[in-house]
Design a protein around this motif. Structure first.
Motif, PDB file in Angstrom:
ATOM      1  N   CYS A 123     -80.200  62.604 -56.427  1.00  0.00           N
ATOM      2  CA  CYS A 123     -79.089  63.025 -55.283  1.00  0.00           C
ATOM      3  C   CYS A 123     -78.310  64.201 -56.191  1.00  0.00           C
ATOM      4  O   CYS A 123     -77.702  63.751 -57.152  1.00  0.00           O
ATOM      5  CB  CYS A 123     -78.199  61.813 -54.985  1.00  0.00           C
ATOM      6  N   ALA A 141     -74.557  63.438 -56.732  1.00  0.00           N
ATOM      7  CA  ALA A 141     -74.140  62.355 -57.673  1.00  0.00           C
ATOM      8  C   ALA A 141     -73.087  62.617 -58.635  1.00  0.00           C
ATOM      9  O   ALA A 141     -72.145  61.900 -58.806  1.00  0.00           O
ATOM     10  CB  ALA A 141     -75.212  61.632 -58.093  1.00  0.00           C
ATOM     11  N   ARG A 156     -71.077  57.075 -56.625  1.00  0.00           N
ATOM     12  CA  ARG A 156     -72.405  57.060 -57.316  1.00  0.00           C
ATOM     13  C   ARG A 156     -72.659  55.711 -57.804  1.00  0.00           C
ATOM     14  O   ARG A 156     -71.826  55.150 -58.305  1.00  0.00           O
ATOM     15  CB  ARG A 156     -72.807  58.125 -58.230  1.00  0.00           C
ATOM     16  N   CYS A 194     -78.524  56.306 -57.427  1.00  0.00           N
ATOM     17  CA  CYS A 194     -78.314  57.805 -57.121  1.00  0.00           C
ATOM     18  C   CYS A 194     -79.185  58.674 -58.206  1.00  0.00           C
ATOM     19  O   CYS A 194     -79.230  59.954 -57.947  1.00  0.00           O
ATOM     20  CB  CYS A 194     -76.692  58.227 -57.349  1.00  0.00           C
TER      21      CYS A 194
END
Lengths: 326, 323, 342
Positions: free
Chosen positions: C291, C294, C300, C304
């Protein structure tokens, strides 16, 4: 906050800035444009004055006149009661230290070939603000103030993001240990998520260092967030000024009201007043009220006679013949 | 518009007067040199020098000397260069003028067309083999000294291959007046034109390409493409029109300077007795009246070319109209 | 919303855009899919480097073909337009899909009049006489609200104010009655009062012409004013998608929360400090794996590090590992009780 409550830190009395356009070597040619037209404004120590207005309102020009970056064409400018309107560059030197400017585009005002360390150290050495052996500590302190790691001192401007560059711009202004900072659109080039960080930084620094700000911005939300007092400009003049929360809650000038209602909101609320047309040409300003050409409430009086900025209750001043009731 | 024109003309006159004053001061008022002796010539008698001193007013204040000199140059037009066996200066300049104008004008046509073509084609094919080839050729053109290239052209067309079909039409070096023999004029000048233009085609092509490549980064080019216009239209009507200003600026400077005598090397190589050569000889002999005449002549063309360029700007770029 | 018989106006599927740079290929857009139906007003929101502009320019073939690589598919009315030869794409560009650029001063060719530029577009796509094209251009300038349109026709861009220029640009975009208008930050360079005028104009045009509009912006306020549907982009991906109503009522992605919360309010209580997102948005060259948000995200957790599950085909969804409860809690923490001035 400061010993003398009676004297403003910075005061402009009927300050004007004129430009000549279309001027050639022929005498009598060219026309004067009043970028700033007889503006009177006091900045008290410890406050943050927000200057708002759209492009062409003269807010940036006024900001540059206040720091004497531009020569002023009329009126007076006083710093702690001392008239500096005609002061020469040499006379201004000690005052320049106390009045710093921060600009919109940090990358344009940072020399790309110099490391941050050199840029920040130079004014310290030139103005003999700190003895040479303390400069290193001071630089680290400055970086801490603006929230950047000390290692960044050895980097070049292009290695930073926009927000970081603006932090360096702020550090450079702080290096001079100023009393007053005039910031011209300091966050408008930044992304929204970064903008909030820098706005918070301005607030933190004010508290920690007892700074006074003149904060110039077109974004009303940002101005509301940082300012204690707001000055609304239109076509080179002040149309309204007052304490921030009350001015935003109950604008008295029709222009202020239209400006506030034009801001897109996350939650739709209230009727929007969409102004017709554009700002009049500063070459040919309206005879009466500067806003009369676009004002939905304009009368014959407004079109013929320019209203004076008059002080009312709660420190609010309005330049309008028929101010809106709060 | 009319007032702008008049103002520009007034500025031109002002600049030219300024130049003439400066030239006059440099050559006639330099301490330690006696202009009267210079004008009288090398083996002149004391009497002749004294005569010149009185005639030219060298015993009178500088402003008077200047006015007298200008009067003789422009009003009486009887200024003679003594060292050059006493010929009048003005007719010599007038005789050399059409030669230089013919040379530079023809070359200018070639280099404008060539520069435009090189720049546009290279920019349109940016990064391709065509682009790179054109840029290398342009660089070679810029790097070749004109006297060397001219001599090579002469060697080819006058000597080695003169008898082949390729160059048999090339007449002998020299100039044929346009009014007397238009075809001969053209034939004698084709190779000088080309030799002079090669350098400028190279410079103009490279500069134009750089400007066009820059223009292609502009938002309005993206708008033009988003409108669905053809690449050729985007190039010619949008990119080229906005990239011409530096091209025109350079042209004004180069054209003026060349007509003013900087085509000297080309003139010498091709045996054309133009202004450049005239100035060169005058300088060698320190022929002061001739130097004065040719410098003022040259400044006239530089100033004129710049004025013309200013008017072309207004035509090409509407933003300049209000300024 | 999805009509099985009639193809979508614009259907973009798994769009990926990468650039050749000095340091190798850099992916600016990854796995972007969306569809737009006739008459819809869709906003794409994101900060600089989010890829919001690049994604649309690449669909229109306006990126540099030598340095930009576009993968995936994009179909306009069912017809694939990615990789279409330039000659064919030009017939769609400007005629069926029109583009409104950000800064109207730099977006108009400075050396031609407004009218000339509009007529040029009309005559590129339609065989009409110069007079007819001129008449239409003046009508268009009138329609977008330029006072004295006949005079404006002969004006050069620099002779008009910013707001007037943007209206002229919009008139030009409308000149061939496009089915889709793509507006790239059309009001960012304008003052607020003029921005309000231009947003009203766009809404009116959608009503009168029935064109679909894609509005690219960084301003959540503008989105709230005008859009039916919203896509939020971050680091080259769509991270949240839904109707404007859904997204403003209950944003699901922590980035969207931050984006909305960090706008200083112009009414109501003044927060002591603005909620802000730490760090800066990544540039295409340094998008983190997993991600991409993140590293800046307060919520997070272990998952993630990987890529969140793809967005559902329709409805309101976010590109995030948080479950509904966690989202509701995080949202509440940020919006419910703003810390007011002490």
């Amino acid at each position: 906050m400061t010993p003398s409550k009676a004297t403003p830190l910075l005061e402009a009395r009927e300050l004007s800035k004129r430009y000549m356009v279309g001027k050639t070597f022929m005498p009598g040619s060219g026309r004067a444009v009043h970028a700033v037209d007889k503006v009177s404004l006091s900045v008290w120590a410890g406050e943050t004055v927000g200057l708002v207005g759209e492009s062409g309102s003269g807010k940036s020009t006024l900001g540059r006149c206040l720091t004497r970056l531009y020569d002023i064409s009329g009126g007076q400018l006083l710093y702690e009661g001392e008239d500096i309107s005609e002061a020469t560059a040499r006379e201004l030197l000690p005052i320049r230290r106390k009045m710093q400017m921060i600009f919109q585009d940090p990358s344009a005002s940072l020399n790309p070939r110099r490391r941050v360390r050199d840029m920040l150290a130079e004014p310290l050495a030139v103005h003999k603000i700190r003895p040479r052996n303390e400069i290193g500590d001071r630089l680290a302190e400055l970086m801490g103030l603006v929230g950047l790691p000390v290692e960044y001192l050895d980097r070049y401007p292009h290695e930073f993001s926009g927000g970081q560059r603006q932090r360096i711009g702020i550090a450079r202004a702080l290096a001079m240990e100023p009393q007053l900072i005039v910031a011209d659109e300091p966050v408008s080039a930044l992304d929204v998520s970064v903008q909030a960080q820098v706005v918070n930084l301005f607030a933190d620094l004010r508290e920690r260092l007892n700074l006074t700000y003149v904060f110039i911005a077109h974004d009303l939300g940002v101005v509301r967030q940082v300012s204690t007092r707001v000055v609304v400009m239109y076509l080179g003049t002040i149309v309204e000024m007052g304490e921030t929360e009350s001015l935003f809650a109950a604008p008295a000038h029709p222009y202020t009201r239209a400006l506030l209602s034009a801001i897109p909101r996350l939650s739709a609320s209230g009727e929007r007043i969409v102004l017709e047309g554009d700002l009049p040409s500063p070459l040919d300003p309206p005879k009466g009220c500067v806003f009369s050409t676009r004002c939905p409430l304009a009368t014959d009086l407004c079109r013929n006679e320019r209203p004076k900025l008059t002080a009312g209750a709660n420190g609010r001043s309005v330049a309008c013949h028929t101010p809106l009731a709060s | 518009m009319i007032t702008a024109l008049i103002r520009r003309l007034a500025e031109m006159v002002f600049v030219m007067v300024g130049i003439s004053v400066m030239v006059f001061l440099i050559f006639f008022a330099t301490p330690g040199s006696d202009p009267a002796a210079r004008i009288a010539g090398r083996n002149a008698t004391q009497e002749a020098v004294a005569q010149v001193r009185v005639d030219f007013g060298f015993d009178r204040p500088l402003p008077v000397q200047y006015v007298l000199m200008m009067k003789r140059l422009f009003v009486d037009r009887d200024l003679k260069s003594f060292v050059n066996r006493g010929q009048n200066v003005i007719p010599q300049v007038l005789e050399a003028t059409p030669i230089t104008l013919s040379l530079v004008f023809g070359a200018a046509v070639l280099w404008v067309i060539g520069g435009l073509a090189v720049g546009v084609i290279a920019a349109a094919t940016q990064g391709s083999l065509i682009d790179r080839t054109l840029m290398v050729l342009a660089l070679i053109g810029v790097s070749m000294p004109v006297f060397w290239f001219g001599e090579v052209m002469n060697l080819l067309s006058q000597a080695r291959f003169h008898d082949t079909w390729l160059f048999s039409w090339v007449p002998a070096l020299g100039y044929k007046p346009l009014s007397e023999d238009p075809w001969g004029w053209f034939k004698t000048l084709v190779i000088p034109w080309f030799s002079l233009a090669v350098l400028y085609i190279g410079i103009y092509g490279r500069v134009l390409r750089a400007n066009l490549v820059e223009a292609y980064q502009e938002d309005f080019i993206r708008t033009a493409r988003a409108k669905g216009l053809s690449p050729a239209r985007v190039m010619l009507r949008h990119a080229l029109r906005t990239s011409l200003i530096p091209f025109i600026t350079m042209f004004g400077l180069d054209f003026g300077v060349l007509v003013g005598g900087s085509a000297l090397l080309t003139e010498v190589v091709f045996g054309l007795n133009g202004i450049g050569r005239l100035t060169y000889i005058a300088l060698q002999n320190l022929d002061l009246p001739m130097i004065l005449a040719t410098v003022i002549y040259a400044s006239f063309f530089v100033v004129l070319a710049n004025a013309v360029v200013d008017f072309i700007y207004i035509f090409v770029d509407p933003r300049m109209r209000e300024a | 919303m999805t009509d099985p018989i009639r193809p979508a106006l614009l259907d973009v599927d798994h769009l990926k855009v990468s650039f050749a740079t000095d340091r190798g290929r850099v992916t600016a857009i990854n796995d972007v899919s969306f569809r737009i139906d006739d008459g819809e007003f869709v906003a794409i929101v994101g900060e600089s480097g989010s890829g919001k502009t690049v994604s649309l320019l690449s669909i229109l073939g306006l990126t540099d073909r030598r340095t930009t690589f576009v993968e995936g598919t994009a179909a306009f009315r069912g017809r694939p337009i990615l990789g279409l030869p330039d000659r064919e794409l030009r017939r769609i560009r400007g005629k069926q899909i029109a583009f409104i650029p950000q800064d109207p001063l730099t977006a108009l060719t400075p050396v031609h009049t407004i009218g000339w530029q509009i007529v040029e577009q009309i005559r590129t796509h339609e065989t009409v006489s110069k007079e007819a094209a001129k008449k239409r251009a003046i009508e268009l300038l009138d329609e977008v609200g330029l006072p004295n349109p006949a005079a404006a026709f002969g004006r050069y861009p620099h002779q008009l104010s910013g707001g007037m220029r943007q209206r002229a640009v919009i008139a030009m975009a409308l000149s061939c009655n496009p089915a889709l208008l793509v507006a790239d930050e059309p009001t960012t360079a304008l003052d607020v009062t003029v921005q309000a005028q231009v947003l009203d104009l766009l809404k009116r045009l959608r009503r009168d012409h029935g064109s679909a509009i894609i509005l690219i912006t960084h301003d959540m306020g503008v989105v709230a004013e005008v859009a039916d549907r919203v896509m939020v982009m971050y680091a080259g991906r769509v991270i949240e998608r839904g109707t404007a109503r859904e997204i403003f009522a209950a944003p699901e992605h922590p980035y969207t929360w931050g984006l909305m919360a960090s706008i200083p309010p112009v009414e109501g209580p003044r927060p002591h400090r603005l909620p802000s997102i730490p760090g800066t948005p990544p540039t295409p060259a340094n998008i983190p794996p997993g991600c991409a948000f993140a590293p800046r995200c307060a919520h997070r957790f272990a998952p993630c590090a990987g890529l969140p599950p793809a967005l559902s085909a329709s409805g309101h969804d976010a590109f995030c590992f948080l479950d509904d409860n966690a989202r509701a809690a995080g949202r509440a923490a940020l919006f419910a009780a703003p810390e007011t001035a002490a």
